[in-house]
Design a protein around this motif. Structure first.
Motif, PDB file in Angstrom:
ATOM      1  N   LYS A  71      34.369  34.116  44.014  1.00 20.17           N
ATOM      2  CA  LYS A  71      35.164  35.342  43.934  1.00 20.17           C
ATOM      3  C   LYS A  71      35.064  35.800  42.486  1.00 20.17           C
ATOM      4  O   LYS A  71      35.465  35.086  41.565  1.00 20.17           O
ATOM      5  N   PHE A  72      34.507  36.970  42.307  1.00 22.66           N
ATOM      6  CA  PHE A  72      34.251  37.466  40.963  1.00 22.66           C
ATOM      7  C   PHE A  72      35.529  38.035  40.375  1.00 22.66           C
ATOM      8  O   PHE A  72      36.275  38.737  41.045  1.00 22.66           O
ATOM      9  N   GLU A  73      35.766  37.680  39.115  1.00 24.56           N
ATOM     10  CA  GLU A  73      36.993  38.067  38.425  1.00 24.56           C
ATOM     11  C   GLU A  73      37.003  39.566  38.140  1.00 24.56           C
ATOM     12  O   GLU A  73      35.963  40.201  38.032  1.00 24.56           O
ATOM     13  N   ASP A  74      38.197  40.098  37.995  1.00 26.88           N
ATOM     14  CA  ASP A  74      38.339  41.500  37.621  1.00 26.88           C
ATOM     15  C   ASP A  74      37.747  41.715  36.231  1.00 26.88           C
ATOM     16  O   ASP A  74      37.755  40.819  35.395  1.00 26.88           O
ATOM     17  N   SER A  75      37.278  42.897  35.991  1.00 30.17           N
ATOM     18  CA  SER A  75      36.667  43.193  34.700  1.00 30.17           C
ATOM     19  C   SER A  75      37.694  43.677  33.678  1.00 30.17           C
ATOM     20  O   SER A  75      37.342  44.316  32.707  1.00 30.17           O
TER      21      SER A  75
END
Length: 175
Positions: A71-75
């Protein structure tokens, strides 16, 4: 070519439909065939997965950490420590980002017990990799971030290409 639906495979493996999605999304299931909303695997792939030996214990203290697909982290900069959480099937196990995705933040009460031993990320019980714990640090709420490196072949071999019974919770030590 005989096909097995993901639901049939889940039943054969003794896992839930959600766990089956995790096995597909983490790359444990190597090949799928999609027809509309239905997902299938070949009979050969189903047989391969069903033949993976289930272990009930480890040869040394091992922290089994349960992970799902990356799950890719928020930028927004709130998580500069890692590119994603979980397991990214497109990245080698020894890649820094892959290790960062599984090594932190775990609610482990006795982290000293694992230093010099193993951290094993698993998806629905299936072993994804084997790492050696070389240290740790404590963050907020006593959550632990483990410093890890790939385990030697001799230490990893008893666990690679195996699986563990599925259990509730985010981590476990089967010893």
């Amino acid at each position: 070519m005989d096909l097995v639906s993901r639901f049939q495979l889940a039943e054969r493996l003794g896992v839930t439909a959600k766990a089956m999605r995790t096995l597909i999304n983490t790359g444990v299931v190597r090949e799928t065939i999609t027809s509309g909303r239905n997902v299938y695997v070949t009979e050969a792939e189903a047989d391969r997965l069903c033949s993976i030996e289930e272990l009930t214990e480890t040869p040394e203290p091992s922290l089994l950490v349960k992970v799902t697909e990356a799950k890719f982290e928020d930028s927004d900069g709130s998580s500069e420590e890692r590119a994603w959480t979980g397991w990214n099937p497109g990245i080698p196990a020894d890649h820094k980002d892959q290790m960062d995705g599984v090594r932190m933040w775990w609610g482990v009460n006795d982290p000293d017990r694992y230093v010099g031993h193993l951290l094993v990320p698993i998806a629905a019980g299936f072993v994804l990799a084997v790492y050696e714990v070389i240290g740790y640090r404590t963050g907020p709420a006593k959550l632990r971030a483990f410093d890890i490196k790939p385990a030697t072949d001799a230490r990893a071999h008893p666990l690679v290409d195996h699986r563990f019974p599925t259990q509730r919770g985010s981590l476990t030590d089967p010893r």
